[in-house]
Design a protein around this motif. Sequence first.
Motif, short mmCIF file in Angstrom:
data_model
loop_
_atom_site.label_atom_id
_atom_site.label_comp_id
_atom_site.label_asym_id
_atom_site.label_seq_id
_atom_site.Cartn_x
_atom_site.Cartn_y
_atom_site.Cartn_z
N MET A 1 0.84 -1.21 0.00
CA MET A 1 0.00 0.00 0.00
C MET A 1 0.87 1.26 0.00
SD MET A 1 -2.94 -1.19 -0.38
CE MET A 1 -3.84 0.33 -0.26
N VAL A 2 1.93 1.24 0.76
CA VAL A 2 2.84 2.39 0.80
C VAL A 2 3.54 2.53 -0.55
CG1 VAL A 2 4.83 3.43 1.94
CG2 VAL A 2 3.16 2.17 3.29
N ARG A 3 3.91 1.41 -1.14
CA ARG A 3 4.56 1.44 -2.46
C ARG A 3 3.65 2.09 -3.50
NH1 ARG A 3 5.52 -4.10 -3.93
NH2 ARG A 3 6.53 -4.14 -1.91
N LEU A 4 2.37 1.75 -3.46
CA LEU A 4 1.41 2.37 -4.38
C LEU A 4 1.29 3.87 -4.12
CD1 LEU A 4 -1.36 -0.38 -4.38
CD2 LEU A 4 0.19 0.20 -6.27
N GLU A 5 1.27 4.24 -2.85
CA GLU A 5 1.19 5.65 -2.47
C GLU A 5 2.42 6.40 -2.98
OE1 GLU A 5 -0.10 7.59 1.58
OE2 GLU A 5 1.96 6.84 1.73
N ILE A 6 3.59 5.84 -2.78
CA ILE A 6 4.83 6.48 -3.23
C ILE A 6 4.86 6.59 -4.75
CG2 ILE A 6 7.36 6.22 -3.35
CD1 ILE A 6 6.29 7.24 -0.64
N ALA A 7 4.42 5.57 -5.45
CA ALA A 7 4.37 5.62 -6.91
C ALA A 7 3.46 6.75 -7.38
CB ALA A 7 3.90 4.28 -7.48
N ALA A 8 2.34 6.95 -6.71
CA ALA A 8 1.43 8.05 -7.06
C ALA A 8 2.10 9.40 -6.77
CB ALA A 8 0.12 7.93 -6.28
N LEU A 9 2.80 9.50 -5.64
CA LEU A 9 3.51 10.75 -5.33
C LEU A 9 4.58 11.04 -6.37
CD1 LEU A 9 3.92 10.54 -1.44
CD2 LEU A 9 2.61 12.23 -2.70
N ILE A 10 5.29 10.01 -6.80
CA ILE A 10 6.34 10.20 -7.80
C ILE A 10 5.75 10.73 -9.10
CG2 ILE A 10 7.97 8.97 -9.31
CD1 ILE A 10 8.70 7.27 -6.86
N ARG A 11 4.60 10.22 -9.49
CA ARG A 11 3.95 10.74 -10.71
C ARG A 11 3.67 12.23 -10.58
NH1 ARG A 11 1.58 5.72 -10.48
NH2 ARG A 11 -0.31 6.45 -9.49
N GLU A 12 3.22 12.65 -9.42
CA GLU A 12 2.94 14.07 -9.20
C GLU A 12 4.22 14.88 -9.11
OE1 GLU A 12 -0.21 15.57 -6.96
OE2 GLU A 12 -1.14 13.62 -6.68
N VAL A 13 5.22 14.35 -8.44
CA VAL A 13 6.50 15.05 -8.28
C VAL A 13 7.17 15.26 -9.62
CG1 VAL A 13 8.86 14.72 -7.42
CG2 VAL A 13 6.92 14.36 -5.90
N ASN A 14 7.03 14.30 -10.52
CA ASN A 14 7.67 14.43 -11.82
C ASN A 14 7.04 15.51 -12.69
OD1 ASN A 14 9.79 12.68 -11.33
ND2 ASN A 14 8.66 10.89 -12.03
N THR A 15 6.01 16.19 -12.20
CA THR A 15 5.49 17.37 -12.90
C THR A 15 6.37 18.58 -12.60
OG1 THR A 15 3.97 17.99 -11.10
CG2 THR A 15 3.12 16.50 -12.81
N TYR A 16 7.17 18.50 -11.52
CA TYR A 16 8.17 19.52 -11.23
C TYR A 16 9.38 19.24 -12.12
CZ TYR A 16 5.61 20.54 -6.88
OH TYR A 16 4.66 20.88 -5.96
#
Length: 101
Positions: free
Chosen positions: A65-80
Amino acid sequence: MVWRQLLEQALVQLEQHNWHKLLGDQRSLPLFSTENQAWILLDWFPRAVRSGLRYGAIISPQNVMVRLEIAALIREVNTYPLTYRLFADEAAAANWLIQQP
């Protein structure tokens, strides 16, 4: 929170040493609260970009579950103007970071 203090100190080190890369070992990371997700995305990452961060490697959390959460955060972070990647182990993460300019 200890992890916020750690991330704040990482910003200080990025600026003081003119570093552009960060490796995060998140194998034991718990789920983020909604408040912490917002802080990291809307506060910490913009300041990290201003501090010079360009590349981040994350050692994948063990909890699915944390891995999925981190993957979602990475997708958002990569907009920076950042490139963040998730890795299964430290050697792969460090090797990738070394290859980055």
